[in-house]
Design a protein around this motif. Structure first.
Motif, PDB file in Angstrom:
ATOM      1  N   TYR A  11       0.852  -1.188   0.000  1.00  0.00           N
ATOM      2  CA  TYR A  11       0.000   0.000   0.000  1.00  0.00           C
ATOM      3  C   TYR A  11       0.886   1.235   0.000  1.00  0.00           C
ATOM      4  O   TYR A  11       1.869   1.312   0.737  1.00  0.00           O
ATOM      5  CB  TYR A  11      -0.872   0.023   1.261  1.00  0.00           C
ATOM      6  N   GLU A  15      -4.771   3.643   3.335  1.00  0.00           N
ATOM      7  CA  GLU A  15      -5.096   2.479   4.161  1.00  0.00           C
ATOM      8  C   GLU A  15      -6.215   2.781   5.166  1.00  0.00           C
ATOM      9  O   GLU A  15      -6.386   3.921   5.586  1.00  0.00           O
ATOM     10  CB  GLU A  15      -3.864   2.015   4.957  1.00  0.00           C
ATOM     11  N   TYR A  16      -6.866   1.759   5.582  1.00  0.00           N
ATOM     12  CA  TYR A  16      -7.998   1.789   6.528  1.00  0.00           C
ATOM     13  C   TYR A  16      -9.225   2.468   5.910  1.00  0.00           C
ATOM     14  O   TYR A  16     -10.301   1.874   5.936  1.00  0.00           O
ATOM     15  CB  TYR A  16      -7.625   2.430   7.877  1.00  0.00           C
ATOM     16  N   VAL A  18      -9.824   2.776   2.846  1.00  0.00           N
ATOM     17  CA  VAL A  18     -10.176   1.967   1.674  1.00  0.00           C
ATOM     18  C   VAL A  18     -11.054   0.765   2.049  1.00  0.00           C
ATOM     19  O   VAL A  18     -11.725   0.180   1.193  1.00  0.00           O
ATOM     20  CB  VAL A  18      -8.898   1.503   0.915  1.00  0.00           C
ATOM     21  N   VAL A  19     -11.093   0.445   3.338  1.00  0.00           N
ATOM     22  CA  VAL A  19     -11.960  -0.650   3.777  1.00  0.00           C
ATOM     23  C   VAL A  19     -13.444  -0.261   3.616  1.00  0.00           C
ATOM     24  O   VAL A  19     -14.311  -1.115   3.490  1.00  0.00           O
ATOM     25  CB  VAL A  19     -11.624  -1.035   5.249  1.00  0.00           C
ATOM     26  N   GLY A 116       4.880  -8.922   4.852  1.00  0.00           N
ATOM     27  CA  GLY A 116       3.624  -8.178   4.793  1.00  0.00           C
ATOM     28  C   GLY A 116       3.312  -7.721   3.379  1.00  0.00           C
ATOM     29  O   GLY A 116       2.715  -6.668   3.167  1.00  0.00           O
ATOM     30  N   GLY A 159     -11.475  -7.298   4.783  1.00  0.00           N
ATOM     31  CA  GLY A 159     -10.515  -6.445   4.065  1.00  0.00           C
ATOM     32  C   GLY A 159     -11.142  -5.698   2.905  1.00  0.00           C
ATOM     33  O   GLY A 159     -12.306  -5.892   2.559  1.00  0.00           O
ATOM     34  N   LEU A 161      -9.832  -5.821  -0.176  1.00  0.00           N
ATOM     35  CA  LEU A 161      -9.489  -6.570  -1.380  1.00  0.00           C
ATOM     36  C   LEU A 161      -8.580  -5.770  -2.326  1.00  0.00           C
ATOM     37  O   LEU A 161      -8.410  -6.126  -3.486  1.00  0.00           O
ATOM     38  CB  LEU A 161     -10.737  -7.055  -2.147  1.00  0.00           C
ATOM     39  N   THR A 227      -2.793  -7.971   9.701  1.00  0.00           N
ATOM     40  CA  THR A 227      -3.723  -6.990   9.131  1.00  0.00           C
ATOM     41  C   THR A 227      -5.143  -7.217   9.647  1.00  0.00           C
ATOM     42  O   THR A 227      -5.815  -6.275  10.061  1.00  0.00           O
ATOM     43  CB  THR A 227      -3.720  -7.090   7.594  1.00  0.00           C
ATOM     44  N   SER A 315       3.287   1.396   5.581  1.00  0.00           N
ATOM     45  CA  SER A 315       2.568   0.826   4.435  1.00  0.00           C
ATOM     46  C   SER A 315       1.583  -0.212   4.942  1.00  0.00           C
ATOM     47  O   SER A 315       1.937  -1.061   5.756  1.00  0.00           O
ATOM     48  CB  SER A 315       3.562   0.172   3.476  1.00  0.00           C
ATOM     49  N   GLY A 316       0.342  -0.137   4.467  1.00  0.00           N
ATOM     50  CA  GLY A 316      -0.654  -1.127   4.884  1.00  0.00           C
ATOM     51  C   GLY A 316      -1.149  -0.858   6.289  1.00  0.00           C
ATOM     52  O   GLY A 316      -1.215   0.283   6.743  1.00  0.00           O
ATOM     53  N   ALA A 317      -1.450  -1.931   6.998  1.00  0.00           N
ATOM     54  CA  ALA A 317      -2.043  -1.784   8.328  1.00  0.00           C
ATOM     55  C   ALA A 317      -1.052  -1.245   9.350  1.00  0.00           C
ATOM     56  O   ALA A 317      -1.450  -0.772  10.406  1.00  0.00           O
ATOM     57  CB  ALA A 317      -2.600  -3.126   8.790  1.00  0.00           C
ATOM     58  N   ASP A 321       5.804  -4.841   9.835  1.00  0.00           N
ATOM     59  CA  ASP A 321       5.930  -5.020   8.375  1.00  0.00           C
ATOM     60  C   ASP A 321       6.808  -3.927   7.754  1.00  0.00           C
ATOM     61  O   ASP A 321       7.880  -3.666   8.256  1.00  0.00           O
ATOM     62  CB  ASP A 321       4.551  -5.072   7.693  1.00  0.00           C
TER      63      ASP A 321
HETATM   64  O1  PMV Z   1      -0.934  -4.475   5.999  1.00  0.00           O
HETATM   65  P1  PMV Z   1      -1.411  -4.729   4.608  1.00  0.00           P
HETATM   66  O2  PMV Z   1      -0.331  -4.486   3.593  1.00  0.00           O
HETATM   67  O3  PMV Z   1      -2.062  -6.068   4.473  1.00  0.00           O
HETATM   68  O4  PMV Z   1      -2.514  -3.643   4.241  1.00  0.00           O
HETATM   69  C1  PMV Z   1      -3.747  -3.488   4.917  1.00  0.00           C
HETATM   70  C2  PMV Z   1      -4.483  -2.286   4.392  1.00  0.00           C
HETATM   71  C3  PMV Z   1      -5.784  -1.958   5.119  1.00  0.00           C
HETATM   72  O5  PMV Z   1      -6.369  -0.842   4.452  1.00  0.00           O
HETATM   73  C4  PMV Z   1      -5.502  -1.549   6.562  1.00  0.00           C
HETATM   74  C5  PMV Z   1      -6.753  -3.128   5.124  1.00  0.00           C
HETATM   75  C6  PMV Z   1      -7.365  -3.460   3.772  1.00  0.00           C
HETATM   76  O6  PMV Z   1      -7.870  -4.576   3.627  1.00  0.00           O
HETATM   77  O7  PMV Z   1      -7.360  -2.600   2.873  1.00  0.00           O
END
Ligand code: PMV
Ligand code: MG
Length: 357
Positions: A11, A15-16, A18-19, A116, A159, A161, A227, A315-317, A321
């Protein structure tokens, strides 16, 4: 023998938020892959994976019963991907066969620790791609996304996706999630064929072109994060902190809109500025959910990148990671990498991967 691969992802922003249906994120596919191979078998098939094994199981007790949590176990994504592809084969009246299926992954470090990079998404996409080839089932990117999204959602359930979209479409993408409550209902309402043929409400994927001078750097903290558990914790706070959460969503959406425009205008400075803004927005989310997205080591990673003239964020959650930095190619990148290494951050020399249709 059939052998296909699907890339992992990172990501970049969004993030978050986008859920939630329709809220954008930017994601990239990386040149690190899960490879699935299939060979015809006689009488008895097998599923073999050195990395992904059913050797430990998480569970809790609910109303006296053991409830298993399979969300962090890629093996269950393989099984779900097989089931969805067999359903697809059935609607096309393609006879099912027996096979040996082998899974190999670069998405985990040599000693088995997760980077991750979205191994569960990549393993889902690679398994479906391989089986579609095995059964001669037609798949373009849109169809592959839908099949993989269904298979992944059946296991993880919470998630966006976005990792599936990155693995299917490759390169840099702006992604907006479809309505997953709709999918739950639609699966009960429509035939599988109808579900695959129709437009999914909210779903949008735009391919982005990064500016020529943009360099993406990835730093690994060495500590894995879950995540699905982090997303659960944010979701728990969502109802309690309604106003803060709505403000977070609005800020993230506005930031991502400007960032996507930065890509459309090939404007690295604008993209970097919004990356920094997105970091702040996620820190605000952190402050009212107490999810600890930006751990001390991720903070160091970001601060060092800024010191060397880049923009950076988790990056991401988060919670471990990787972190990412976007930096002008002409800056002293080696100095930043050295600084990261001196602070227990492992630079990962990965490149963005584009996928052919
Ligand atoms: O930690 P990652 O790379 O799996 O990213 C998760 C991103 C979130 O927006 C927090 C969750 C999601 O499903 O989009
Ligand atoms: Mg993560």
């Amino acid at each position: 023998m059939i052998s296909v691969k699907a890339p992992g992802k990172l990501y970049i922003a969004g993030e978050y938020a986008v859920v939630e249906t329709g809220f954008p994120a930017i994601i990239v596919a990386l040149d690190q892959f899960v490879t699935v191979s299939i060979q015809t078998a006689d009488q008895i098939g097998s599923i073999v994976s050195a990395q992904y094994q059913e050797n430990s199981i998480y569970w809790r007790r609910e109303d006296g019963e053991m409830v298993f949590d399979n969300r962090d176990n890629p093996f269950h994504y393989i099984l779900s991907a097989i089931k969805v592809t067999e359903d697809y084969a059935k609607i096309l009246k393609q006879p099912l066969g027996i096979y040996h299926l082998t899974v190999e992954s670069d998405l985990d470090s040599a000693d088995g620790r997760k980077y991750g990079l979205g191994s569960s998404a990549a393993v889902t996409v690679a398994t479906i791609k391989a089986l579609c080839k095995f059964y001669h089932l037609p798949v373009d990117h849109n169809r592959l996304f839908k099949l993989a999204a269904i298979a992944h959602f059946d296991v993880q359930g919470n998630g966006s996706l976005g990792d599936i979209a990155a693995s299917v479409y490759g390169g840099w993408i702006a992604y907006r999630s479809f309505d997953r409550d709709w999918l739950k209902l639609a699966r009960k309402t429509y035939s599988f064929a109808d579900l695959l043929d129709q437009k999914w409400p909210g779903l949008e994927v735009e391919l982005l072109t990064p500016p020529e001078n943009l360099k993406l750097l990835v730093g690994w903290t060495g500590s894995p994060a879950s995540t699905s558990h982090l997303v659960d914790r944010v979701a728990l706070n969502k109802a309690k902190q309604h106003a803060d959460y709505q403000a977070f969503l609005a800020n993230s959406q506005a930031c991502l809109k400007r960032m996507i425009n930065g890509f459309r205008n090939q404007d690295l400075t604008a993209i970097q500025q919004e990356l920094t803004t997105n970091r702040q927005i996620l820190n605000e989310l952190d402050s009212f959910t107490h999810v600890h997205i930006e751990t001390p080591l991720l903070k160091t990673l970001c601060d060092l990148a800024e010191k060397h003239g880049g923009a950076a964020k988790t990056s991401g959650a988060g919670g471990g990671d990787c972190g990412i930095a976007l930096i002008d190619k002409t800056k002293d990148i080696d100095a930043l990498i050295d600084d990261w290494q001196n602070h227990q951050i492992t630079p990962l020399a990965f490149n963005v991967h584009t996928v052919e249709e």
